[in-house]
Design a protein around this motif. Structure first.
Motif, PDB file in Angstrom:
ATOM      1  N   GLU A 322       0.897  -1.182   0.025  1.00  0.00           N
ATOM      2  CA  GLU A 322      -0.003   0.245   0.074  1.00  0.00           C
ATOM      3  C   GLU A 322       0.925   1.259  -0.109  1.00  0.00           C
ATOM      4  O   GLU A 322       0.543   2.107  -0.798  1.00  0.00           O
ATOM      5  CB  GLU A 322      -0.888  -0.042   1.294  1.00  0.00           C
ATOM      6  CG  GLU A 322      -1.905  -1.026   1.265  1.00  0.00           C
ATOM      7  CD  GLU A 322      -2.815  -1.164   2.596  1.00  0.00           C
ATOM      8  OE1 GLU A 322      -3.010  -0.034   2.994  1.00  0.00           O
ATOM      9  OE2 GLU A 322      -3.242  -2.221   2.968  1.00  0.00           O
ATOM     10  N   THR A 323       2.041   1.203   0.816  1.00  0.00           N
ATOM     11  CA  THR A 323       2.760   2.466   0.931  1.00  0.00           C
ATOM     12  C   THR A 323       3.629   2.518  -0.594  1.00  0.00           C
ATOM     13  O   THR A 323       3.537   3.702  -1.037  1.00  0.00           O
ATOM     14  CB  THR A 323       3.963   2.235   2.157  1.00  0.00           C
ATOM     15  OG1 THR A 323       3.183   2.221   3.216  1.00  0.00           O
ATOM     16  CG2 THR A 323       4.752   3.270   2.017  1.00  0.00           C
ATOM     17  N   TRP A 324       3.959   1.531  -1.040  1.00  0.00           N
ATOM     18  CA  TRP A 324       4.664   1.640  -2.414  1.00  0.00           C
ATOM     19  C   TRP A 324       3.814   2.052  -3.407  1.00  0.00           C
ATOM     20  O   TRP A 324       4.145   2.879  -4.230  1.00  0.00           O
ATOM     21  CB  TRP A 324       5.023   0.163  -2.815  1.00  0.00           C
ATOM     22  CG  TRP A 324       5.881   0.017  -4.167  1.00  0.00           C
ATOM     23  CD1 TRP A 324       6.992   0.605  -4.439  1.00  0.00           C
ATOM     24  CD2 TRP A 324       5.472  -0.697  -5.299  1.00  0.00           C
ATOM     25  NE1 TRP A 324       7.321   0.408  -5.542  1.00  0.00           N
ATOM     26  CE2 TRP A 324       6.186  -0.271  -6.092  1.00  0.00           C
ATOM     27  CE3 TRP A 324       3.942  -1.173  -5.391  1.00  0.00           C
ATOM     28  CZ2 TRP A 324       5.946  -0.860  -7.541  1.00  0.00           C
ATOM     29  CZ3 TRP A 324       3.930  -1.877  -6.722  1.00  0.00           C
ATOM     30  CH2 TRP A 324       4.943  -1.453  -7.702  1.00  0.00           C
ATOM     31  N   LEU A 325       2.617   1.620  -3.458  1.00  0.00           N
ATOM     32  CA  LEU A 325       1.632   2.258  -4.439  1.00  0.00           C
ATOM     33  C   LEU A 325       1.365   3.738  -4.331  1.00  0.00           C
ATOM     34  O   LEU A 325       0.918   4.391  -5.382  1.00  0.00           O
ATOM     35  CB  LEU A 325       0.131   1.588  -4.383  1.00  0.00           C
ATOM     36  CG  LEU A 325       0.139  -0.119  -4.746  1.00  0.00           C
ATOM     37  CD1 LEU A 325      -0.920  -0.751  -4.618  1.00  0.00           C
ATOM     38  CD2 LEU A 325       0.502  -0.255  -6.355  1.00  0.00           C
ATOM     39  N   GLY A 326       1.389   4.168  -3.311  1.00  0.00           N
ATOM     40  CA  GLY A 326       1.203   5.519  -2.900  1.00  0.00           C
ATOM     41  C   GLY A 326       2.562   6.253  -3.632  1.00  0.00           C
ATOM     42  O   GLY A 326       2.584   7.519  -4.186  1.00  0.00           O
ATOM     43  N   THR A 327       3.663   5.844  -3.146  1.00  0.00           N
ATOM     44  CA  THR A 327       5.035   6.307  -3.602  1.00  0.00           C
ATOM     45  C   THR A 327       4.972   6.107  -5.192  1.00  0.00           C
ATOM     46  O   THR A 327       5.755   7.500  -5.858  1.00  0.00           O
ATOM     47  CB  THR A 327       6.265   5.899  -3.132  1.00  0.00           C
ATOM     48  OG1 THR A 327       6.547   4.421  -3.692  1.00  0.00           O
ATOM     49  CG2 THR A 327       6.232   5.508  -1.645  1.00  0.00           C
ATOM     50  N   ILE A 328       4.491   5.356  -5.864  1.00  0.00           N
ATOM     51  CA  ILE A 328       4.526   5.359  -7.346  1.00  0.00           C
ATOM     52  C   ILE A 328       3.258   6.034  -7.989  1.00  0.00           C
ATOM     53  O   ILE A 328       3.164   6.118  -9.075  1.00  0.00           O
ATOM     54  CB  ILE A 328       4.636   4.126  -7.821  1.00  0.00           C
ATOM     55  CG1 ILE A 328       3.717   3.247  -7.836  1.00  0.00           C
ATOM     56  CG2 ILE A 328       6.085   3.415  -7.555  1.00  0.00           C
ATOM     57  CD1 ILE A 328       3.824   1.891  -8.401  1.00  0.00           C
ATOM     58  N   GLY A 329       2.509   6.731  -7.280  1.00  0.00           N
ATOM     59  CA  GLY A 329       1.488   7.406  -7.708  1.00  0.00           C
ATOM     60  C   GLY A 329       0.244   6.613  -8.123  1.00  0.00           C
ATOM     61  O   GLY A 329      -0.656   7.351  -8.761  1.00  0.00           O
ATOM     62  N   MET A 330       0.159   5.349  -7.907  1.00  0.00           N
ATOM     63  CA  MET A 330      -1.076   4.592  -8.003  1.00  0.00           C
ATOM     64  C   MET A 330      -2.188   4.863  -7.369  1.00  0.00           C
ATOM     65  O   MET A 330      -3.467   4.786  -7.670  1.00  0.00           O
ATOM     66  CB  MET A 330      -0.752   3.177  -8.138  1.00  0.00           C
ATOM     67  CG  MET A 330       0.217   2.614  -9.274  1.00  0.00           C
ATOM     68  SD  MET A 330      -0.546   3.135 -10.925  1.00  0.00           S
ATOM     69  CE  MET A 330       0.630   4.185 -11.607  1.00  0.00           C
ATOM     70  N   ILE A 331      -2.106   5.106  -6.101  1.00  0.00           N
ATOM     71  CA  ILE A 331      -3.253   5.680  -4.970  1.00  0.00           C
ATOM     72  C   ILE A 331      -2.536   6.861  -4.214  1.00  0.00           C
ATOM     73  O   ILE A 331      -1.401   7.070  -4.209  1.00  0.00           O
ATOM     74  CB  ILE A 331      -3.294   4.441  -3.973  1.00  0.00           C
ATOM     75  CG1 ILE A 331      -2.145   3.918  -3.127  1.00  0.00           C
ATOM     76  CG2 ILE A 331      -3.907   3.380  -4.849  1.00  0.00           C
ATOM     77  CD1 ILE A 331      -2.884   3.159  -2.177  1.00  0.00           C
ATOM     78  N   SER A 332      -3.488   7.408  -3.516  1.00  0.00           N
ATOM     79  CA  SER A 332      -3.071   8.594  -2.575  1.00  0.00           C
ATOM     80  C   SER A 332      -2.187   8.363  -1.453  1.00  0.00           C
ATOM     81  O   SER A 332      -2.699   6.999  -0.960  1.00  0.00           O
ATOM     82  CB  SER A 332      -4.334   9.386  -2.235  1.00  0.00           C
ATOM     83  OG  SER A 332      -4.865  10.083  -3.465  1.00  0.00           O
ATOM     84  N   GLU A 333      -1.196   8.698  -1.068  1.00  0.00           N
ATOM     85  CA  GLU A 333      -0.580   8.471  -0.170  1.00  0.00           C
ATOM     86  C   GLU A 333      -1.039   9.031   1.292  1.00  0.00           C
ATOM     87  O   GLU A 333      -1.956  10.047   1.283  1.00  0.00           O
ATOM     88  CB  GLU A 333       0.944   9.174  -0.046  1.00  0.00           C
ATOM     89  CG  GLU A 333       1.807   8.693  -1.193  1.00  0.00           C
ATOM     90  CD  GLU A 333       3.429   9.207  -1.101  1.00  0.00           C
ATOM     91  OE1 GLU A 333       4.113   8.514  -0.308  1.00  0.00           O
ATOM     92  OE2 GLU A 333       3.514   9.865  -1.860  1.00  0.00           O
TER      93      GLU A 333
END
Length: 333
Positions: A322-333
């Motif tokens: 989940e954190t990684w998906l936020g860092t690559i812009g796929m979901i909001s951090e």
């Protein structure tokens, strides 16, 4: 490692079974959709109908059994829509099972139970597999093309239906376990050309994932590739080399380039089914190609733990994703 000492993913773990049904069905409110409008490409004979089996006490994960599906000849996808707010992101899930079976709940529906409350559409792919004793049998590409054909078709279908399913066509990723983790890598490197003739407009869509998550993947190191090439496929002797090549070379059937999508890798060092060098070899190749990659290695965890929490720290991996998906812009951090 001696042959048959460890099961290839969870295939042999379902050898003793407590219950079975004729075919797998999703939970009420969800419908399997066929991914091919007509006949499947490269059809293979299968001994028997599709069967969903529940493991007995010989295979429990976090104290619970698991369901395996084999003899899949008609691949399907099941769409699980987000609960509440929709981030626009979608994940196509590839359960593991050694390309012989699918751990459909442990590495499938339970992923969707995690993702949909986070606002992420989950698309569970039931790709083609044949039982461990079948011949010809399913396997990794290019040994067998069926699973990769099904995966390419499904990612294209998700992108084709993106507006209808409230998905951002630029936020479609893949996530898989064990052999499904290998399928993630195959999809990340074999997207420029379909393995099959186009059948409709969905096949004109790109099947390149926008991101990729491989959990305890196999078949990625050069030594694993050598094993795949030399094993006795008629007898299906299960034997992985104890160590990978010293240079941690990558399986040449996984041609990483700078176009390979951002990737998340996770594996345990005591994984005795798929050697940790599979993740290491892929990580090195991704770094050398300039592909954004994040890898997490843990001392303990073994194999086939899915998302079920235990006392081992590695089972907290969903939060890392989940954190990684936020860092690559796929979901909001």
């Amino acid at each position: 490692m001696k042959p048959l000492l460890f099961a290839l993913c969870v295939v042999l773990a379902f050898g003793g079974l407590s219950a079975q049904q004729t075919a797998w069905q999703p939970s009420p409110g969800h419908t399997q959709l066929p991914i091919w409008p007509g006949g499947v490409p490269d059809p293979q004979p299968v001994a028997g109908s599709e069967v969903a089996k529940t493991s007995g006490k010989e295979f429990l994960v976090a104290g619970r059994p698991a369901v395996g599906v084999n003899n899949v000849t008609r691949p399907t996808m099941t769409v699980y829509s987000p609960n509440g707010e929709n981030t626009g992101a979608a994940v196509v899930v590839f359960p593991g099972g050694g390309y012989q079976e699918l751990a459909i709940d442990l590495e499938g529906t339970e992923v969707c139970d995690w993702l949909t409350p986070k606002g992420i559409t989950c698309v569970l792919l039931k790709y083609r597999v044949t039982d461990v004793g079948a011949y010809p049998k399913s396997g990794p590409y290019p040994e067998s093309p069926m699973a990769l054909e099904d995966a390419q078709r499904t990612v294209g279908l998700v992108r084709f239906h993106a507006a209808e399913w409230h998905i951002d066509p630029h936020k479609i990723g893949v996530l898989g376990f064990s052999s499904g983790g290998h399928l993630v890598a195959a999809m990340s490197t074999h997207f420029a050309k379909r393995l099959y003739p186009a059948v409709d407009a969905a096949d004109k869509e790109s099947c390149r994932p926008d991101f990729a998550v491989a959990i305890y993947p196999g078949h990625l190191s050069l030594s694993a590739a050598k094993w795949d090439a030399t094993r006795d496929t008629k007898k299906f002797v299960i034997h992985y080399p104890a160590t990978a090549d010293k240079d941690l070379g990558l399986n040449p059937d996984i041609p990483v380039t700078h176009q390979t999508p951002p990737t998340f890798l996770l594996q345990a060092e005591d994984d005795h089914v798929d050697n940790v060098n599979d993740s290491l070899a892929y990580y090195i190749a991704l770094k050398n190609a300039g592909v954004p990659v994040e890898m997490h290695l843990y001392a303990q965890g073994g194999h086939a733990f899915g998302l079920r929490r235990t006392k081992l720290p590695i089972t907290g991996w969903p939060q890392l994703v989940e954190t990684w998906l936020g860092t690559i812009g796929m979901i909001s951090e």
